[in-house]
Motif scaffolding. Sequence first.
Motif, PDB file in Angstrom:
ATOM      1  N   PHE A   1       9.063  15.990   5.888  1.00 56.28           N
ATOM      2  CA  PHE A   1       8.843  14.843   6.616  1.00 56.28           C
ATOM      3  C   PHE A   1      10.118  15.057   7.846  1.00 56.28           C
ATOM      4  CE2 PHE A   1      11.059  10.745   8.553  1.00 56.28           C
ATOM      5  CZ  PHE A   1       9.624  10.709   9.105  1.00 56.28           C
TER       6      PHE A   1
ATOM      7  N   LEU B   1       0.946  -1.225   0.180  1.00 54.42           N
ATOM      8  CA  LEU B   1      -0.114  -0.094   0.090  1.00 54.42           C
ATOM      9  C   LEU B   1       0.926   1.394  -0.249  1.00 54.42           C
ATOM     10  CD1 LEU B   1      -1.529  -2.496   2.079  1.00 54.42           C
ATOM     11  CD2 LEU B   1      -3.243  -0.664   2.088  1.00 54.42           C
ATOM     12  N   HIS B   2       0.700   2.126  -0.946  1.00 53.73           N
ATOM     13  CA  HIS B   2       2.120   3.442  -1.296  1.00 53.73           C
ATOM     14  C   HIS B   2       0.672   4.202  -0.241  1.00 53.73           C
ATOM     15  CE1 HIS B   2       3.137   3.439  -5.672  1.00 53.73           C
ATOM     16  NE2 HIS B   2       3.856   1.831  -4.569  1.00 53.73           N
ATOM     17  N   HIS B   3       2.026   4.716   0.480  1.00 48.06           N
ATOM     18  CA  HIS B   3       1.219   6.137   1.339  1.00 48.06           C
ATOM     19  C   HIS B   3       2.371   7.233   0.555  1.00 48.06           C
ATOM     20  CE1 HIS B   3       1.846   8.799   5.642  1.00 48.06           C
ATOM     21  NE2 HIS B   3       0.440   8.371   5.529  1.00 48.06           N
ATOM     22  N   LEU B   4       3.151   7.438   0.971  1.00 49.08           N
ATOM     23  CA  LEU B   4       4.177   9.433   0.558  1.00 49.08           C
ATOM     24  C   LEU B   4       5.087   8.752   0.871  1.00 49.08           C
ATOM     25  CD1 LEU B   4       3.050  11.924   1.124  1.00 49.08           C
ATOM     26  CD2 LEU B   4       4.803  11.591   3.092  1.00 49.08           C
ATOM     27  N   ARG B   5       5.375   9.676  -0.566  1.00 50.51           N
ATOM     28  CA  ARG B   5       6.835   9.527  -1.497  1.00 50.51           C
ATOM     29  C   ARG B   5       7.645  11.103  -1.445  1.00 50.51           C
ATOM     30  NH1 ARG B   5       7.764   5.444  -6.635  1.00 50.51           N
ATOM     31  NH2 ARG B   5       9.674   7.324  -6.774  1.00 50.51           N
ATOM     32  N   SER B   6       8.464  11.177  -1.165  1.00 51.89           N
ATOM     33  CA  SER B   6       9.245  12.092  -1.560  1.00 51.89           C
ATOM     34  C   SER B   6       9.354  13.120  -2.519  1.00 51.89           C
ATOM     35  CB  SER B   6      10.587  12.468  -0.552  1.00 51.89           C
ATOM     36  OG  SER B   6      11.875  11.755  -1.029  1.00 51.89           O
ATOM     37  N   ASP B   7       8.752  13.367  -3.908  1.00 51.94           N
ATOM     38  CA  ASP B   7       9.566  13.462  -5.103  1.00 51.94           C
ATOM     39  C   ASP B   7       7.660  13.579  -5.180  1.00 51.94           C
ATOM     40  OD1 ASP B   7       8.569  10.828  -5.064  1.00 51.94           O
ATOM     41  OD2 ASP B   7      10.109  10.359  -6.958  1.00 51.94           O
TER      42      ASP B   7
ATOM     43  N   PHE C   1       4.078  16.251  -1.490  1.00 49.47           N
ATOM     44  CA  PHE C   1       4.585  15.694  -0.933  1.00 49.47           C
ATOM     45  C   PHE C   1       5.379  17.692   0.718  1.00 49.47           C
ATOM     46  CE2 PHE C   1       9.560  15.665   1.234  1.00 49.47           C
ATOM     47  CZ  PHE C   1       9.558  14.617   2.314  1.00 49.47           C
TER      48      PHE C   1
ATOM     49  N   ALA D   1       2.416  10.611   8.234  1.00 53.17           N
ATOM     50  CA  ALA D   1       3.414  11.040   8.124  1.00 53.17           C
ATOM     51  C   ALA D   1       3.686  12.458   8.601  1.00 53.17           C
ATOM     52  CB  ALA D   1       4.368  11.007   6.610  1.00 53.17           C
TER      53      ALA D   1
END
Lengths: 156, 156
Positions: B44, B31-37, B41, B131
């Motif tokens: 963090f 399950l995806h949640h969050l990507r820094s790219d 975003f 996050a």
Amino acid sequence: MDDKLDRATSPIEGVALYDLKVFSDHRGAVLHHLRSDAAHFHGFGESYLSETNPGVIKAWKRHHRITQHMAVPVGRMQFVLFDGRPGTATSGNVFTCVLGRPDAYKLLIIPPLVCYGFQCISDSPGLIVNAVTHPHDPNESETIPVNSPAIPYVWG
Amino acid sequence: MDDKLDRATSPIEGVALYDLKVFSDHRGAVLHHLRSDAAHFHGFGESYLSETNPGVIKAWKRHHRITQHMAVPVGRMQFVLFDGRPGTATSGNVFTCVLGRPDAYKLLIIPPLVCYGFQCISDSPGLIVNAVTHPHDPNESETIPVNSPAIPYVWG
């Protein structure tokens, strides 16, 4: 296995295990995972969750670049790690641990190039929350067959 | 409510809702949640989980500094947000949404100063993964009584 494993005592160089706090009351719980100001924070690239059905084994995987920060908020998971890196002081070592609440809600840090696998050992699905240092890149990891003779561990 | 809410269409300035991917097979799911790219975003500072027992309401909370990136991988949660900020184009607006799998596994972004609360509406505990842009600081948030007349929403 100690409650708190750090670099100095780890059976695999770079692998660490830290206690995480859970604040529970009759309404529910707040479960810590990772803070950017922690000494063991390696950076944030992506967070995701992995749900594994009872009995299922997912092994082996090896990342080339990312460091992982894993915890198990739901269910119970057996982890096995193998140091296949040549030239480390712990090369050839296997490390096993079980993560899950309430007794083993901990942060498992897995550095790049360490092989790992896990199995859900609870009767309901196990959930891993993971924060990794770089966003997912399919070219950055490799899968090794679960029964590979290169890894001295036989999954039950 | 649209599947994808962005800043242009949100009923509350800065609140957004994005579809998240789930990759399922017989072994489980990722399950995806969050990507820094990701374009959405915001940074963090900390990741944590919040588990809420069936029927329990946790409301209201308001943060002064942090932006939140929430998803619900387990159970089902009702969210209610209120824009009590003076001077925004959406001041006074209430936004409600339900998050949970499989139909509403989404990323909810809550900016600072927007009031929010949630209730577990599943028969088993609901789990929020969150996050946030800064590590937890108890002086950075405030709690508002669940029945505050300042917020035009009555919890059921």
